[in-house]
Design an enzyme around this catalytic site. Structure first.
Site, PDB file in Angstrom:
ATOM      1  N   PHE A 150       0.931  -1.324  -0.135  1.00 15.72           N
ATOM      2  CA  PHE A 150      -0.052   0.041  -0.067  1.00 15.72           C
ATOM      3  C   PHE A 150       0.962   1.071  -0.099  1.00 15.72           C
ATOM      4  O   PHE A 150       1.641   1.583   0.843  1.00 15.72           O
ATOM      5  CB  PHE A 150      -0.792  -0.061   1.413  1.00 15.72           C
ATOM      6  CG  PHE A 150      -2.089   1.085   1.183  1.00 15.72           C
ATOM      7  CD1 PHE A 150      -3.002   1.101   0.239  1.00 15.72           C
ATOM      8  CD2 PHE A 150      -1.509   2.593   1.733  1.00 15.72           C
ATOM      9  CE1 PHE A 150      -3.976   2.167   0.036  1.00 15.72           C
ATOM     10  CE2 PHE A 150      -2.319   3.727   1.472  1.00 15.72           C
ATOM     11  CZ  PHE A 150      -3.464   3.474   0.742  1.00 15.72           C
ATOM     12  N   ASP A 235       9.528   2.955   1.960  1.00 20.47           N
ATOM     13  CA  ASP A 235       8.064   3.781   2.395  1.00 20.47           C
ATOM     14  C   ASP A 235       7.727   3.566   4.080  1.00 20.47           C
ATOM     15  O   ASP A 235       7.174   2.504   4.121  1.00 20.47           O
ATOM     16  CB  ASP A 235       7.061   3.198   1.672  1.00 20.47           C
ATOM     17  CG  ASP A 235       5.686   3.982   1.899  1.00 20.47           C
ATOM     18  OD1 ASP A 235       5.611   4.653   2.838  1.00 20.47           O
ATOM     19  OD2 ASP A 235       4.540   3.775   1.184  1.00 20.47           O
ATOM     20  N   LYS A 264       2.303  10.832   7.353  1.00 21.86           N
ATOM     21  CA  LYS A 264       1.347  10.410   8.480  1.00 21.86           C
ATOM     22  C   LYS A 264       2.042  11.255   9.843  1.00 21.86           C
ATOM     23  O   LYS A 264       1.648  12.335   9.968  1.00 21.86           O
ATOM     24  CB  LYS A 264       1.251   8.967   8.789  1.00 21.86           C
ATOM     25  CG  LYS A 264       0.349   8.218   7.402  1.00 21.86           C
ATOM     26  CD  LYS A 264      -0.278   7.068   8.028  1.00 21.86           C
ATOM     27  CE  LYS A 264      -1.206   6.695   6.864  1.00 21.86           C
ATOM     28  NZ  LYS A 264      -0.894   5.773   5.797  1.00 21.86           N
TER      29      LYS A 264
END
Ligand SMILES: *Cc1c(COP(=O)(O)O)cnc(C)c1O
Length: 412
Positions: A150, A235, A264
């Site tokens: 993802f 990531d 985030k």
């Protein structure tokens, strides 16, 4: 300070749900809880019910809701300057980038806003590096990615998603990506060709259900990248910034990537802040006009980002994640066999597989919410637990007790 204006009679939960159902696109299926306020590890809904937040905004809220240091930094900057665009300099970006680069052991930062934008930036960076530095023929660059990844929701990123729900109906898809099974070093090595410019990988696959690769996998990926002159792009949007018990999940494997992709928690749960962090010899391939963002590196985002970096510099949150994560692991071990078929943890981050014969992950999350614990299911029967790193040990005990009760209570 002035009181906020009255906005009319407060809506009930069902009125809010009906309103949102009517006026927003249905690209989400949220639990039927309407949050009105939040502080630390707890949120309060419009009915005044309180919940322990065990999702923490998919790790965007690693420091909890309304961390006083982050709020103070944001408030201070709100009164000074909030947006300049990169047409001019602002006095916040430099110090933020210096701190973040230093935290990551890198030289330079390229600031963006959302995670997907930072991943897109890393893809552009890798391709351009491939053409300008490695000498790959123009237009031929390949990036190796892992199945069940993802990395975000843009058209290019969903082009290499293996999740049909995320991908279907969005073609034509962007070429140039090669998908290999996650955790399989041999498959990764054989996917690397002279046209490969990068391997893009999550050190722990968050969305897939907190999937931890086999020991040594990341180190092998690092070695394969080094041997083939390929950039290792980690990531760490969800795994980074304290969640796993270290600043970066790569550190747990003794691995230093060429490029970190962060997001985030970098925005402290206040606003979207993302970044690509790398060495000068990589990031130098960008030239004025070749990439950018109106909001990237804005003074408000930079002030909050700098405060996040400062919180992480102490190591306190990493240590909390490590200690609380060990505790969470020992609590979850006791549940294996009673409705819980297995689990994986990395720091204060767990993917819990419940017995699909008993109930779906969605149903378990609904029952958890009824008991005052917010968590999110993923892929059918997995629940992800990622409370804020400020959660107390006793709160964790209580949350897992609620999970135990949900897993063993009578189902309809
Ligand atoms: C959340 C996430 C993204 C996308 O971030 P957005 O801010 O939602 O665009 C990318 N990669 C990983 C690993 C993520 O967890």
């Amino acid at each position: 300070m002035l009181a906020p204006p009255e906005t009319g009679p407060a809506l009930s939960t069902s009125e809010h749900l009906a309103l949102v159902e009517a006026v927003t696109a249905h690209n989400y299926h949220p639990l039927p809880i309407v949050v009105a306020e939040a502080a630390g590890s707890w949120v309060t809904d419009v009915e005044g019910r309180r919940y322990l937040d065990c999702l923490a905004g998919y790790s965007a809220l690693n420091f909890g809701h309304g961390h006083p240091v982050l709020l103070k930094a944001a408030r201070r900057q709100l009164e000074r300057a909030t947006l300049t665009s990169r047409a001019f300099h602002n006095d916040q970006l430099g110090p933020f980038a210096l701190g973040l680069a230093d935290l990551a052991g890198m030289d330079q930062v390229l600031p963006m806003n959302t995670g997907a934008e930072a991943v897109e930036t890393a893809i552009k960076l890798a391709r351009r590096w491939g053409y300008d530095v490695k000498g790959v023929p123009d237009g031929a660059a390949e990036i190796v990615v892992a199945a069940d990844n993802f990395h975000g929701r843009t058209t290019t990123i969903v082009s290499f998603s293996t999740d049909e729900v995320a991908r279907r109906g969005y073609g034509p898809y962007t070429p140039g990506f090669v998908v290999v099974p996650y955790g399989d070093t041999a498959a990764l090595r054989s996917a690397i060709t002279p046209r490969t410019v990068a391997v893009l990988v999550e050190p722990v696959q968050g969305e897939a259900g907190v999937i931890v690769p086999p020991p040594g996998y990341l180190a092998n990926v690092r070695a394969a990248c080094t041997e083939a002159d390929v950039l290792l792009v980690a990531d760490e949007i969800q795994s980074g910034l304290g969640r796993t018990g270290s600043t970066f999940a790569c550190e747990l494997e003794g691995v230093v990537p060429d490029v970190y992709v962060l997001g985030k928690a970098l925005g402290g749960g206040i606003l979207p802040v993302s970044a690509v962090v790398s060495r000068r010899d990589v990031l130098r391939v960008f030239t004025p006009g070749s990439h950018g963002s109106t909001f990237g590196g804005n003074p408000l985002a930079s002030a909050v980002g700098a405060a996040v970096v400062e919180l992480l510099r102490s190591g306190e949150y990493q240590e909390r994640a490590r200690a609380l994560g060990e505790h969470l692991t020992s609590l979850l071990e006791l549940l294996v066999g009673s409705g819980l078929v297995g689990f994986r943890t990395r720091g204060l981050w767990a993917g819990v597989d419940i017995d699909p014969a008993r109930m779906t992950g969605r149903e378990a999350c609904e029952r958890l919410a009824a008991r005052g614990v917010l968590a999110k299911d993923t892929h059918g029967s997995t629940i992800r637990l990622a409370p804020p790193l400020v959660v107390e040990r006793e709160e964790l005990d209580w949350a897992v007790a609620q999970l135990a009760a949900v897993l063993t209570e009578e189902t309809a």
